[in-house]
Design a protein around this motif. Structure first.
Motif, PDB file in Angstrom:
ATOM      1  N   GLU A  11       1.910  23.666 -13.494  1.00 24.18           N
ATOM      2  CA  GLU A  11       0.656  24.371 -13.753  1.00 24.18           C
ATOM      3  C   GLU A  11       0.075  23.948 -15.101  1.00 24.18           C
ATOM      4  N   ARG A 123       1.770  33.851 -14.855  1.00 20.23           N
ATOM      5  CA  ARG A 123       1.998  32.840 -13.805  1.00 20.23           C
ATOM      6  C   ARG A 123       3.469  32.771 -13.438  1.00 20.23           C
ATOM      7  N   TYR A 130       6.205  36.199  -5.611  1.00 18.93           N
ATOM      8  CA  TYR A 130       5.952  35.533  -4.320  1.00 18.93           C
ATOM      9  C   TYR A 130       7.269  35.207  -3.614  1.00 18.93           C
ATOM     10  N   MET A 175      -2.887  37.284  -7.805  1.00 24.10           N
ATOM     11  CA  MET A 175      -2.625  35.842  -7.747  1.00 24.10           C
ATOM     12  C   MET A 175      -1.853  35.423  -6.493  1.00 24.10           C
ATOM     13  N   PRO A 177      -2.275  35.329  -3.174  1.00 20.89           N
ATOM     14  CA  PRO A 177      -2.797  34.434  -2.127  1.00 20.89           C
ATOM     15  C   PRO A 177      -2.836  32.968  -2.543  1.00 20.89           C
ATOM     16  N   ASP A 178      -2.955  32.705  -3.854  1.00 22.20           N
ATOM     17  CA  ASP A 178      -3.059  31.317  -4.335  1.00 22.20           C
ATOM     18  C   ASP A 178      -1.710  30.614  -4.477  1.00 22.20           C
ATOM     19  N   LEU A 181      -0.544  27.916  -1.940  1.00 21.80           N
ATOM     20  CA  LEU A 181      -1.398  26.726  -2.000  1.00 21.80           C
ATOM     21  C   LEU A 181      -1.025  25.868  -3.202  1.00 21.80           C
ATOM     22  N   ARG A 182      -0.776  26.551  -4.315  1.00 19.36           N
ATOM     23  CA  ARG A 182      -0.445  25.807  -5.534  1.00 19.36           C
ATOM     24  C   ARG A 182       0.923  25.143  -5.420  1.00 19.36           C
ATOM     25  N   GLU A 185       0.491  22.086  -3.238  1.00 15.39           N
ATOM     26  CA  GLU A 185      -0.176  20.997  -3.987  1.00 15.39           C
ATOM     27  C   GLU A 185       0.824  20.264  -4.870  1.00 15.39           C
TER      28      GLU A 185
END
Ligand code: SF4
Length: 218
Positions: A11, A123, A130, A175, A177-178, A181-182, A185
Motif C-alpha cells: 500500500e 489500513r 477482513y 474500508m 469492500p476495497d 480488490l487491493r 491487485e
C-alpha cells in the motif's frame, strides 16, 4: 501468500513489495531503523499483560499456517485471550497482536509504539479485520493500543495508564469492500515484472523504505 506486513508495504509502494518478495537481498535496514522496529516489538510484548492469562498462538519467530491451525484449536478449546492469533483467508495471513473475547464477543487489539493513531494503523487493522472475519470469527470492535504520552511512571508500571485503546472499527468497516480488490491487485502485480516507480516523499513516510539505496542507483 500475502501477509499483513506485505499488504502494508504494498500500500505504501508497489515496488517496495515487489522487491521485498523477489529481491529481498537488496534491502538495507539502518541500525537506527532496526532499533525502532525492535522497540515496537518489545512494546507489543509488554502490552500482552494488559490482557493477562492469554495463550500464544505462534511457536517460533513468525506466524505460519501451523499458527493458524493452533489459533482455531485454542478458540475451540474456549481460550478467550490469544496473543498473535493467526488467521488465513483469501490467500492472506495475519497475526493479531491480541484477540480477546470480552463479554462473549471477540475484539481485536493492535499494539503500536506511537502516541497517536496513524493512517497506516487503520489500513493495518482493516486487513486484519477482513481476514479474521473471513476466517469465521465475528468481531464487534477493533482497537489501536497506543502509548499515552502523558503517562508518568510512579512505582510499578501501570499498563492501564500506559496504553490508550482507541476503537477504529467504524473506519475499518468502511474500508472492507476495497480490501479484496487491493489484495488481488497486489497479487497480480507480484506476478509481473518489477514496477517502474519514481522515488518520492513516500520513500520516507510513514517510515523509511529499506530499498532506498537500490532505488537511488536507478
Ligand atoms: S525507495 Fe521509494 S520508490 Fe523505491 S521501493 Fe522504496 S518506497 Fe518505492
Amino acid at each position: 501468500m500475502l501477509s499483513k506486513s506485505k499488504f502494508i508495504r504494498g500500500e505504501k509502494c508497489r515496488k517496495s513489495l515487489w522487491l521485498y518478495v523477489h529481491q529481498p537481498d537488496l534491502a538495507f535496514v539502518p541500525a537506527s531503523q532496526q532499533a525502532i522496529m525492535n522497540r515496537g516489538t518489545n512494546i507489543g510484548v509488554v502490552a500482552r499483560d494488559y490482557f493477562p492469562g492469554g495463550i500464544m498462538a505462534v511457536e517460533g519467530d513468525y506466524p505460519t499456517a501451523e499458527s493458524a491451525r493452533r489459533t482455531l484449536e485454542l478458540i475451540e478449546q474456549g481460550v478467550e485471550t490469544i496473543y498473535e492469533a493467526t488467521f488465513i483467508f483469501d490467500d492472506t495471513l495475519v497475526a493479531v497482536d491480541i484477540l480477546a473475547k470480552i463479554d462473549g464477543n471477540w475484539q481485536l487489539f493492535e499494539c503500536k509504539g506511537s502516541a497517536t493513531v496513524k493512517p497506516y494503523h487503520i489500513r493495518d487493522i482493516a486487513v486484519q479485520v477482513y481476514v479474521v472475519t473471513g476466517a469465521g470469527i465475528p468481531l464487534i470492535d477493533a482497537f489501536v493500543m497506543h502509548l499515552n504520552s502523558g503517562y508518568v511512571r510512579r512505582g510499578d508500571l501501570n499498563l492501564q495508564q500506559l496504553f490508550i485503546c482507541r476503537s477504529v472499527f467504524p473506519k475499518v468497516q468502511l474500508m472492507q469492500p476495497d480490501i479484496p480488490l487491493r489484495l488481488a491487485e497486489l497479487k497480480e502485480m507480484l506476478n509481473q515484472a518489477e514496477p517502474v516507480i519514481e522515488m518520492g516523499k513516500y520513500c520516507e513516510s510513514p517510515y523509511p523504505c529499506d530499498f532506498k539505496e537500490y532505488c537511488k542507483t536507478l
